[in-house]
Write a protein that holds these residues in place. Sequence first.
Motif, PDB file in Angstrom:
ATOM      1  N   THR A   1       0.952  -1.140  -0.094  1.00 47.70           N
ATOM      2  CA  THR A   1      -0.094   0.005   0.097  1.00 47.70           C
ATOM      3  C   THR A   1       1.083   1.243   0.215  1.00 47.70           C
ATOM      4  O   THR A   1       1.824   1.367   0.739  1.00 47.70           O
ATOM      5  CB  THR A   1      -0.817   0.249   1.368  1.00 47.70           C
ATOM      6  N   GLY A   2       0.645   2.019  -0.965  1.00 47.42           N
ATOM      7  CA  GLY A   2       1.596   3.233  -1.077  1.00 47.42           C
ATOM      8  C   GLY A   2       1.378   4.142   0.093  1.00 47.42           C
ATOM      9  O   GLY A   2       0.142   4.208   0.782  1.00 47.42           O
ATOM     10  N   ARG A   3       2.517   4.975   0.395  1.00 46.01           N
ATOM     11  CA  ARG A   3       2.433   5.753   1.461  1.00 46.01           C
ATOM     12  C   ARG A   3       2.563   7.218   1.086  1.00 46.01           C
ATOM     13  O   ARG A   3       2.934   7.742   0.021  1.00 46.01           O
ATOM     14  CB  ARG A   3       3.664   5.674   2.533  1.00 46.01           C
ATOM     15  N   GLU A   4       1.739   8.362   1.717  1.00 47.40           N
ATOM     16  CA  GLU A   4       1.990   9.864   1.348  1.00 47.40           C
ATOM     17  C   GLU A   4       3.248  10.135   1.437  1.00 47.40           C
ATOM     18  O   GLU A   4       3.898   9.750   2.512  1.00 47.40           O
ATOM     19  CB  GLU A   4       0.863  10.592   2.197  1.00 47.40           C
ATOM     20  N   ALA A   5       3.827  11.178   0.568  1.00 50.90           N
ATOM     21  CA  ALA A   5       5.307  11.691   0.847  1.00 50.90           C
ATOM     22  C   ALA A   5       5.173  12.940  -0.115  1.00 50.90           C
ATOM     23  O   ALA A   5       4.225  13.301  -0.854  1.00 50.90           O
ATOM     24  CB  ALA A   5       6.011  10.382   0.194  1.00 50.90           C
ATOM     25  N   SER A   6       6.370  13.539   0.040  1.00 52.75           N
ATOM     26  CA  SER A   6       6.624  14.591  -0.753  1.00 52.75           C
ATOM     27  C   SER A   6       8.054  14.556  -1.274  1.00 52.75           C
ATOM     28  O   SER A   6       8.935  14.215  -0.661  1.00 52.75           O
ATOM     29  CB  SER A   6       6.418  15.959   0.306  1.00 52.75           C
ATOM     30  N   ASP A   7       8.027  15.228  -2.502  1.00 56.86           N
ATOM     31  CA  ASP A   7       9.296  14.893  -3.000  1.00 56.86           C
ATOM     32  C   ASP A   7       9.505  16.070  -3.834  1.00 56.86           C
ATOM     33  O   ASP A   7       8.599  17.325  -3.966  1.00 56.86           O
ATOM     34  CB  ASP A   7       9.784  13.719  -3.910  1.00 56.86           C
ATOM     35  N   GLY A   8      10.767  16.311  -4.641  1.00 53.06           N
ATOM     36  CA  GLY A   8      11.260  17.592  -5.474  1.00 53.06           C
ATOM     37  C   GLY A   8      11.064  18.770  -4.801  1.00 53.06           C
ATOM     38  O   GLY A   8      11.583  18.803  -3.367  1.00 53.06           O
ATOM     39  N   ALA A   9      10.462  19.683  -4.983  1.00 55.82           N
ATOM     40  CA  ALA A   9      10.299  21.049  -4.223  1.00 55.82           C
ATOM     41  C   ALA A   9       9.162  21.100  -3.475  1.00 55.82           C
ATOM     42  O   ALA A   9       8.583  22.217  -3.024  1.00 55.82           O
ATOM     43  CB  ALA A   9      10.510  22.324  -4.959  1.00 55.82           C
TER      44      ALA A   9
END
Length: 284
Positions: A10-18
């Motif tokens: 199950t995918g997890r919420e994340a943040s990447d890039g800017a």
Amino acid sequence: MIRPVNKTITGREASDGAGVSLIRVLSRRHAKDFDPFLMLDAFDLYDPESYRQGFPWHPHRGIETITYLLAGDIRHADSLGNQGKITDGDFQWMTAGSGIIHQEMPQPVRRLFGTQLWLNLPASDKMCEPAYHDVRNSEIPVVEEPAATIRILAGSYLDTPGAVSGQHVNVDYLDVELDPDGEWSVQVQTDHTVFAFILEGHAHFGAEGETVAVEAMQAVLLGDGDETRVKASVDGARFLLLSARPLNQPLAWEGSIAMNTPEQVHEAYRELQDGSFIKHKEKA
């Protein structure tokens, strides 16, 4: 033999890039089981503020990145001088090889929906010449069946070749859309890693009586066998099916650099500091 489900992710919420919001489905902890697939990110965003800052200039080495955009608008530029744009149904295939620096900048749209896959390169090709190309939706072969529509991004399906043939890793990359309650099966190589990622809807994978239900933003790693069998739920299903032979090689991975030894990774970051990272310059 129909491949059973070995593992559900199950995918997890994340943040990447800017600061782009995304779902990280596959990451470093899955690399051994999913070899040669390293990372899979998915995004389904309606608020431009959640992705407006994009992925400014950043390096890659030792991998290929495949961005499949089902809806939206993403602009690409890189150190080879390439300028690209993908929109609804297009995809881009970038071979980082010996090193490339690029940016990926989503444009404000009603919906930004797609995935990015990282594909490991064989040790012998880690330092190959970088390359980039984008593929229009109209260039992707489509096979229509009674209960399924199959888009062939890479590799082949039955006797139909895909839009791309992997130059370094022979990967089959299918986008399969199943009608409500539709059933579909495909023969797969017994020595390949095979996994699916659900884009929309729900589906059941495996042999009758042993199926596993999978929903949107989940991935399934399939076990041993020579056939993949899927049945959609009453609301239908759309999923990606990927298959490739494992590389079975050492992996040293830090950030956006994936090599075979820690020394090679450290060398890449040293070269980024001293300006010698790029081995192939912009072509005239």
